[in-house]
Motif scaffolding. Structure first.
Motif, PDB file in Angstrom:
ATOM      1  N   ARG A 172       0.668  -1.124   0.173  1.00  0.00           N
ATOM      2  CA  ARG A 172       0.251  -0.385   0.081  1.00  0.00           C
ATOM      3  C   ARG A 172       0.968   0.872  -0.448  1.00  0.00           C
ATOM      4  N   LEU A 173       2.452   1.177   0.803  1.00  0.00           N
ATOM      5  CA  LEU A 173       3.391   2.351   0.862  1.00  0.00           C
ATOM      6  C   LEU A 173       4.464   1.975  -0.792  1.00  0.00           C
ATOM      7  N   PRO A 174       4.330   2.507  -0.959  1.00  0.00           N
ATOM      8  CA  PRO A 174       5.351   2.840  -2.266  1.00  0.00           C
ATOM      9  C   PRO A 174       7.179   3.304  -1.435  1.00  0.00           C
ATOM     10  N   GLY A 175       7.990   2.143  -1.253  1.00  0.00           N
ATOM     11  CA  GLY A 175       8.822   2.353  -0.852  1.00  0.00           C
ATOM     12  C   GLY A 175       9.219   1.652   0.253  1.00  0.00           C
ATOM     13  N   LEU A 176       8.338   1.073   1.134  1.00  0.00           N
ATOM     14  CA  LEU A 176       8.126   0.323   2.526  1.00  0.00           C
ATOM     15  C   LEU A 176       7.717  -0.914   2.116  1.00  0.00           C
ATOM     16  N   THR A 177       9.268  -2.039   2.517  1.00  0.00           N
ATOM     17  CA  THR A 177       9.723  -3.262   2.263  1.00  0.00           C
ATOM     18  C   THR A 177       8.908  -4.232   4.042  1.00  0.00           C
ATOM     19  N   ILE A 234      12.146   1.024   5.170  1.00  0.00           N
ATOM     20  CA  ILE A 234      11.744   1.911   4.635  1.00  0.00           C
ATOM     21  C   ILE A 234      12.710   2.235   3.101  1.00  0.00           C
ATOM     22  N   ARG A 235      13.467   2.042   1.958  1.00  0.00           N
ATOM     23  CA  ARG A 235      14.071   2.192   1.273  1.00  0.00           C
ATOM     24  C   ARG A 235      14.905   0.679   1.165  1.00  0.00           C
ATOM     25  N   LYS A 250      10.203   9.580   3.642  1.00  0.00           N
ATOM     26  CA  LYS A 250      11.340   8.478   3.336  1.00  0.00           C
ATOM     27  C   LYS A 250      12.545   9.342   3.096  1.00  0.00           C
ATOM     28  N   ASP A 251      12.639  10.710   2.864  1.00  0.00           N
ATOM     29  CA  ASP A 251      13.931  11.156   2.719  1.00  0.00           C
ATOM     30  C   ASP A 251      14.323  12.223   3.484  1.00  0.00           C
ATOM     31  N   ALA A 252      15.080  13.918   3.240  1.00  0.00           N
ATOM     32  CA  ALA A 252      15.576  14.660   3.948  1.00  0.00           C
ATOM     33  C   ALA A 252      14.339  15.337   4.996  1.00  0.00           C
ATOM     34  N   SER A 253      13.011  15.070   4.180  1.00  0.00           N
ATOM     35  CA  SER A 253      11.408  15.029   5.088  1.00  0.00           C
ATOM     36  C   SER A 253      12.097  14.921   6.406  1.00  0.00           C
TER      37      SER A 253
END
Length: 1024
Positions: A148-153, A170-171, A208-211
Motif C-alpha cells: 500500500r505504501l511505495p518504498g516500504l518493504t 524503508i527503501r 522517506k527522504d530529507a523530510s
C-alpha cells in the motif's frame, strides 16, 4: 433583548442570534445527501449555517440532518473539494455533488511535528488512510501495510499469534547495523505500531527522504507517522464492528511418506556399504497400512496442526462533538488461537482509546489522549522453533499417537510435537500492559495573527509479567515385542522433561516521559509570499527495572507459586536501564504564489548513547519544489495535465541505534554457566564474586551519518482521474560502527572495539500510479505502486586475501558465499572427467571449479548478490463499487530475495517430498537431482551451495474484501444510519514458482518456524 431588534434560537445546542425583524417563521429540519462526481457518498463533509458556527457533518452514507431557520444558506465543504453554498427551500431534500478542487491536491498530509498541504509538499512522503487498513483481517497492523505504501518493504517471518509482526524497511537496507525504522504515534517517538487497533487509525505516513531530518539521530532509516482518529463536529455517531474468522497456514510442506522414507534410509545404507534397514515386505506394510502398530505412516503436520483455528475481533467507537468539545472513544478486543490441536498457544488483546479536544476560550484549546491495552500471550513451554523442528524431523515410521490413542514416543529430548504444543508440559504466560497518554495545549497568541504555541506532555507506561511453569510430561514407548494376555502391545509410560516442576517469573516495569514545545508562525507577505516557521524543543527520558526469580523442587504441581518451591537452588536476579535525549528542531517553508517552493528542516540532537564530546549532532534537510503546471506557458498549452510538480531534496540524518555505553569500559560478574571467570570459594562455603572487563571502550564513538538525496515529481492528469508519483534516491551511509577486520589480525590476541569506519550506498526508485473513474452507480480505482532499492558496501575494513569474486566490499550487505552447483555426477565416468570433492560418489552435486586449478576448495565459492530482503516490493490495488456493493483487492509482489533450504534429514529426520521425488538412485542414474543424504555427512549437504539457494520471488493475493451496504430505507427503520456486511481474506493465494515448500516470506529455510497465516473472515459494521 426585549428592547432590541435581536432575538435568538437554540440550534443543535448552539445559540444563534438573529435579527427579529428578519426572523423566520419557524425552524425547519433539512435533510440531504452529499456525493462525489461518481455518485459515491462522501463521509465527514462539513455542513454549516453561513454566518453561524452551527453545523454538522455527513454520515458514512453521505447523509446529513440539521435544524435551520428557513431561508438559511448552507456552506458545504470538504478537503479536496470546492466548497458550495445552497439556500434552504422549505423541507425539500438537498442533493449535492462535490467537485474536486481545481488543483486536486488540497489534501493535508501529516509530516514531522505538523501537517502540510499536498500541493506544497516538497519531500518524498507516502500515506495510507486507516479505512484501507481495516480491510485486512490481520491482527497485527504491520502486516497490513505492505503493498500500500511505495518504498516500504515488510517481511513477515512468522505467523505465531502474538509474535507475528513484520520487519519494516524503508527503501531497503542502509547500514551494517540496525535498519529499524522510527515509529511516531500521535507525535510521540518510540511507540509501537503493531498492536494499535486499525479502527482507531486515521492515517499512516512514511517519510522517506530529507523530510525525516527533523527527527535527527533516529531518522536515518526512515520514519513512520501514525495518526489516530479524533472527534468531528456533529451529533454522536456510534459504530460497532464485529469480525469472526479462522486462520490456517499459508503453506505446509509435503513430507515423504513412511515407505519413501524407509526406502531412502536403505539407499543411504547401501551408499555406505551397510545392510538395508528395512525389507521390501516392511516397506509394503508402511505403504498399505496393514499393521499400524509396527508400521505406521505418520504425517506429523496433519497430526499436530488443525485444519483451521478461530480468530475474532470486536470494536466499538463513539465520536462527535460541538464547538466546545469533540471526542473519539474506541474499545476493542481480539483473540487469535494457535494452529495446534489442543493448543496452548493463544493471543488475546483488549484495548481502549479516548481522544478528547476541548476549547477553553477563543485562544486556547486542550487535547487529552489516553490509550491502553493488554497484550495477553499464552504458549507452551517449548517454543515454536522447537515444536516445528520436531514436526519437520518427525519420522513417518514412528507414531504420533499409538493406535489406542495414547501419545507415542519422542523424537528427541522428550519432544513429541503433538504433546509439547499443548499445556501438558506446563505453560508460558506473558501479560503486557501498555498505557500511552498525551496532554497538549494549543494557544493562538492574541494580537499576532498566525502565531500559535503548542506544549505537549506524554507519559507512557509499560508493565510486563511473564510466568513460565514447567512440569514433567509423559509419553509411551513400546519395544515392539511385548504383548499382554489379550495380545495387545504393552506400552511403557515414561516421564519426559524435568524430573520436577520448575517456575520462572519475570517482570519489566518501564516508563518513558516526553515533553516538547512548538512555536508556529504562518503568514503571507504582499499576497504572494507564503511563509511558515516552526521551532521546537523536545526532552525524552526513560527508565526500566527488571526482576526475575526461579524456584524448583515443588512438592506438588498443584501450586504454581514461588513460595511453594524448595529452598535449594533458589535464584533471583534483576537489572534496569535508563535513557535520555534532548533536542532542538525547526522548519522553514517558503512558497511564492504556491508555485516556487522551498523547505528547510533541522534538528540539533543530543543522545545519551555517546560521550560528551560527541553527544550533539546537527542534522539539516532542504527540499525544493516547482509547480510547473502553474506556469502560463504550461497551463495555456497542455490541458490534459492538471498538476505537475517537480521536487528535489537533500538531507543528513543520523542513526544512534547501537549498543549503549560503548565509550565506557564495562564489567560483568562471573558465573559458573556462561562466564570464563568463575566465582571462587573460600572457607569451604563462601562464594566470592569475580568481576571482569567485557569491553574495551571507544572514546570517539559517534553517530552514523546518512546523506540522502532524492528527486521526484507529482502529476495529475485527465481531470485528476490519473495521478502519478515517482522518485529516485541516492543514499550514502557513513560512520557506520563496525569492528576492524583487516587492521588487527586474529593472531594479535586482542579485539578492538567497533569504530565508525563503515560506508554503504543505497540507490533505487519508487512510484505510485492511481486511476479513478466511474458513473453514478459504478465507480472504480486502480493503483499500482512499487519500490526498488539495492545497496552496496563501499568500505568496512574487509580482511585481505580473498579472491575478488568473494569479497563483500562492492557487493550488497548480508550476502553469502556459495559453491556453484552445476549438475549431478550421474556415474563414475563423470567423476573422472571433472574435479570433485574428496570422497564424491555418483549422485552427488558437481561444484564448479571457479579458479580453474583442478581442485574443489573454499576458493571456489562465489558471492551471490542477494539476501533474504527483497530488492523490489510492489502492490496492485483494485477498488470497485456498484450501488450497495463494494470490492477491494490487493495483490502484492516481491522479488530479488533468496532463502537457503536446509532441512535436518536422513537418520535424524524426514525429507521434503520435493527432494525425494525424482532423486538420483542407481535405478534412476540420469536424474539431475542429487541422491539421498544423511544429515550433513555429504559435502554438498554441509557446505552452502546454489542448489539449495532458491529465489523467493512471489505474487500473492494479500487482501480481499467484499461488502454490501444495506439500503438506507431499511436501516433507518431499524434506527441505524448504516449497516454493512462483508467477507474478507488475507494471504489468500500465493504464487512463488521457485519456492514451493514454504511460504516465501518465512524466515527459516529449515521449516523450523511457525508458518505464516491465511485468514478468512466475515463481519458486520453497524453505525448509529
Amino acid at each position: 433583548m426585549s428592547n432590541t431588534s435581536l432575538s435568538y434560537r437554540l440550534v443543535n445546542k448552539n445559540l444563534v442570534v438573529i435579527n427579529r425583524s428578519a426572523e423566520m417563521d419557524k425552524d425547519i429540519t433539512v435533510r440531504g445527501k452529499v456525493t462525489n462526481e461518481q455518485g459515491q457518498p462522501l463521509e465527514g463533509v462539513s455542513v454549516n449555517i453561513k454566518g453561524s458556527k452551527s453545523g454538522t457533518v455527513t454520515s458514512a452514507t453521505g447523509e446529513f440532518e440539521l435544524e435551520v431557520p428557513e431561508g438559511s444558506v448552507l456552506v458545504v465543504s470538504s478537503i479536496g473539494f470546492d466548497s458550495k453554498e445552497v439556500t434552504v427551500n422549505g423541507n425539500e431534500p438537498i442533493s449535492l455533488k462535490m467537485i474536486p478542487s481545481s488543483k486536486g491536491l488540497e489534501d493535508v498530509v501529516v509530516i514531522g511535528y505538523g501537517t502540510s498541504k499536498k500541493t506544497t509538499l516538497t519531500g518524498s512522503v507516502s500515506s495510507v488512510k486507516g479505512r484501507e487498513l481495516i480491510q485486512s483481517p490481520a491482527t497485527n497492523v504491520s502486516n497490513s501495510l505492505v503493498g500500500r505504501l511505495p518504498g516500504l518493504t515488510a517481511v513477515t517471518g512468522s505467523g505465531e499469534p502474538g509474535y507475528d509482526g513484520s520487519t519494516l524497511r524503508i527503501r531497503g537496507m542502509n547500514t551494517l547495523n540496525n535498519n529499524d525504522v522510527l515509529v511516531v504515534v500521535d507525535g510521540i517517538a518510540g511507540r509501537s505500531l503493531d498492536r494499535i487497533d486499525p479502527n482507531s487509525i486515521e492515517s499512516v505516513t512514511v517519510l522517506k527522504d530529507a523530510s525525516a531530518a527533523i527527527y535527527g539521530a533516529q531518522a536515518a532509516n526512515g520514519v513512520i507517522l501514525v495518526t489516530t482518529k479524533r472527534g468531528k463536529l456533529g451529533k454522536p455517531e456510534i459504530s460497532f464492528n464485529v469480525n469472526f474468522g479462522y486462520n490456517q497456514p499459508t503453506r505446509i510442506p509435503k513430507m515423504a511418506d513412511a515407505a519413501t522414507y524407509a526406502t531412502m534410509l536403505n539407499e543411504i545404507a547401501a551408499y555406505n556399504g551397510s545392510p538395508a534397514k528395512y525389507t521390501d515386505e516392511e516397506i509394503r506394510k508402511f505403504s498399505d497400512g496393514s499393521d499400524l502398530w509396527k508400521y505406521p505412516n505418520t504425517d506429523w503436520f496433519d497430526e499436530t496442526l488443525k485444519k483451521r483455528s478461530a480468530q475474532n475481533a470486536y470494536n466499538v467507537t463513539v465520536s462527535g462533538g460541538t464547538d466546545a468539545m469533540r471526542y473519539f472513544v474506541s474499545l476493542g478486543a481480539k483473540t487469535q488461537e494457535g494452529n495446534y490441536y489442543n493448543s496452548a498457544t493463544k493471543y488475546n488483546q483488549y484495548d481502549f482509546r479516548s481522544n478528547l479536544d476541548g476549547k477553553i476560550n477563543k485562544y486556547m484549546s486542550l487535547a487529552v489522549d489516553v490509550a491502553g491495552r493488554l497484550e495477553d500471550r499464552n504458549y507452551p513451554v517449548r517454543g515454536a522453533g522447537s515444536i516445528f523442528r520436531m514436526v519437520m524431523r518427525g519420522k513417518p515410521t514412528l507414531p504420533a499417537y499409538w493406535p489406542d490413542g495414547t501419545p507415542g514416543p519422542d523424537i528427541e529430548y522428550g519432544d513429541n510435537p503433538v504433546v509439547i504444543s499443548t499445556d501438558a508440559t506446563g505453560y508460558d504466560k506473558d501479560k503486557y500492559y501498555v498505557l500511552n497518554t498525551n496532554l497538549k495545549l494549543n494557544i493562538s497568541v492574541p494580537g499576532v495573527k498566525g502565531l500559535t504555541l503548542t506544549g505537549n506532555a506524554s507519559f507512557d507506561k509499560g508493565f510486563d509479567f511473564r510466568k513460565t511453569w514447567q512440569t514433567p510430561w509423559y509419553l509411551y514407548t513400546w519395544d515392539y515385542n511385548t504383548y499382554d494376555a489379550d495380545g495387545n502391545p504393552v506400552l511403557v509410560k515414561g516421564k519426559r522433561g524435568f524430573d520436577d516442576a520448575r517456575l520462572n517469573e519475570y517482570s519489566r516495569d518501564e516508563i518513558t516521559k516526553t515533553f516538547y514545545g512548538l512555536a508556529n508562525y504562518d503568514t503571507k507577505i504582499a499576497g504572494d509570499h507564503g511563509i511558515r516557521l516552526m521551532v521546537g524543543s523536545e526532552l525524552r527520558k526513560g527508565n526500566a527495572d527488571y526482576f526475575n526469580a526461579f524456584r524448583r523442587y515443588y512438592a506438588s504441581t498443584a501450586i504454581d507459586q514461588l513460595f511453594a518451591g524448595g529452598a535449594a537452588e533458589i535464584n533471583n536476579g534483576g537489572s534496569g536501564w535508563v535513557n535520555a535525549r534532548l533536542n532542538y528542531f525547526g522548519r522553514v517553508n517558503y512558497a511564492f504564489r504556491e508555485k516556487y517552493l522551498a523547505e528547510f528542516v533541522w534538528r540539533y540532537d543530543g543522545s545519551y548513547i555517546f560521550p560528551e564530546q560527541n553527544r550533539w549532532g546537527f542534522f539539516p534537510g532542504v527540499s525544493l519544489g516547482w509547480r510547473v503546471s502553474e506556469e502560463p506557458f504550461f497551463a495555456n498549452n497542455i490541458n490534459f495535465i492538471d498538476n505537475l510538480k517537480i521536487r528535489g531534496s537533500w538531507g543528513q540524518t543520523g542513526n544512534d541505534r547501537i549498543l549503549e555505553w560503548q565509550y565506557m569500559t564495562t564489567y560483568a560478574y562471573g558465573n559458573f554457566i556462561s562466564s570464563p571467570y568463575f566465582p571462587f570459594v573460600t572457607n569451604g562455603s563462601t562464594e566470592n564474586q569475580t568481576l571482569y572487563e567485557t569491553r574495551i571502550p571507544n572514546l570517539d564513538v559517534t553517530w552514523e551519518k546518512a546523506d540522502q538525496a532524492n528527486i521526484g515529481f507529482d502529476m495529475t492528469m485527465l481531470s485528476n482521474r490519473l495521478s502519478i508519483e515517482a522518485d529516485y534516491f541516492n543514499y550514502k551511509r557513513s560512520n557506520i560502527l563496525y569492528p576492524r577486520n583487516a587492521s588487527i589480525p586474529a593472531s594479535a590476541g586482542l579485539t578492538l572495539p567497533p569504530e565508525n569506519i563503515g560506508i554503504v550506498v543505497n540507490r533505487g526508485f519508487d512510484f505510485n500510479i492511481t486511476y479513478r473513474n466511474g458513473t453514478r452507480d459504478f465507480s472504480y480505482s486502480v493503483g499500482l505502486n512499487g519500490g526498488y532499492a539495492k545497496n552496496k558496501i563501499q568500505f568496512w575494513d574487509e580482511a585481505p586475501g580473498a579472491p575478488e569474486y568473494q569479497r563483500s566490499t562492492g557487493h550488497p550487505m548480508s550476502t553469502g558465499l556459495y559453491y556453484e552447483a552445476i549438475g549431478v555426477f550421474h556415474d563414475a565416468s563423470e567423476l573422472d572427467k571433472y574435479p570433485h570433492w574428496s570422497g564424491a560418489k555418483p549422485g552427488d552435486l558437481i561444484f564448479a571449479d571457479l579458479d580453474k586449478n583442478g581442485v574443489i576448495d573454499p576458493d571456489d565459492r562465489k558471492r551471490v548478490d542477494k539476501s533474504t530482503v527483497p530488492t523490489f516490493t510492489g502492490g496492485l490495488n483494485l477498488s470497485l463499487q456498484y450501488k450497495g456493493f463494494d470490492l477491494a483487492l490487493l495483490f502484492q509482489a516481491a522479488t530479488g530475495a533468496v532463502n537457503y533450504i536446509n532441512t535436518e534429514s536422513g537418520e535424524i529426520g524426514n525429507y521434503l517430498q520435493s527432494f525425494a521425488d525424482g532423486r538420483w538412485t542407481t535405478g534412476n542414474p540420469t536424474s539431475d537431482k542429487p541422491r539421498a543424504f544423511n544429515r550433513g555427512n555429504e559435502y554438498w549437504a554441509s557446505n552452502n551451495n546454489t542448489y539449495f539457494l532458491l529465489k523467493t520471488d512471489y505474487v500473492r493475493l494479500k487482501n480481499l474484501q467484499l461488502g454490501y451496504t444495506l439500503p438506507v430505507s431499511l436501516t433507518q427503520k431499524a434506527g441505524m444510519q448504516q449497516m454493512r456486511l462483508y467477507i474478507s481474506g488475507y494471504n489468500l493465494l500465493t504464487y512463488s514458482p521457485d519456492y514451493k515448500d514454504f511460504d516465501p516470506e518465512a524466515s527459516a529455510g529449515s521449516g523450523q518456524s511457525y508458518p505464516l497465516q491465511r485468514v478468512l473472515s466475515a463481519g458486520a459494521t453497524l453505525t448509529f
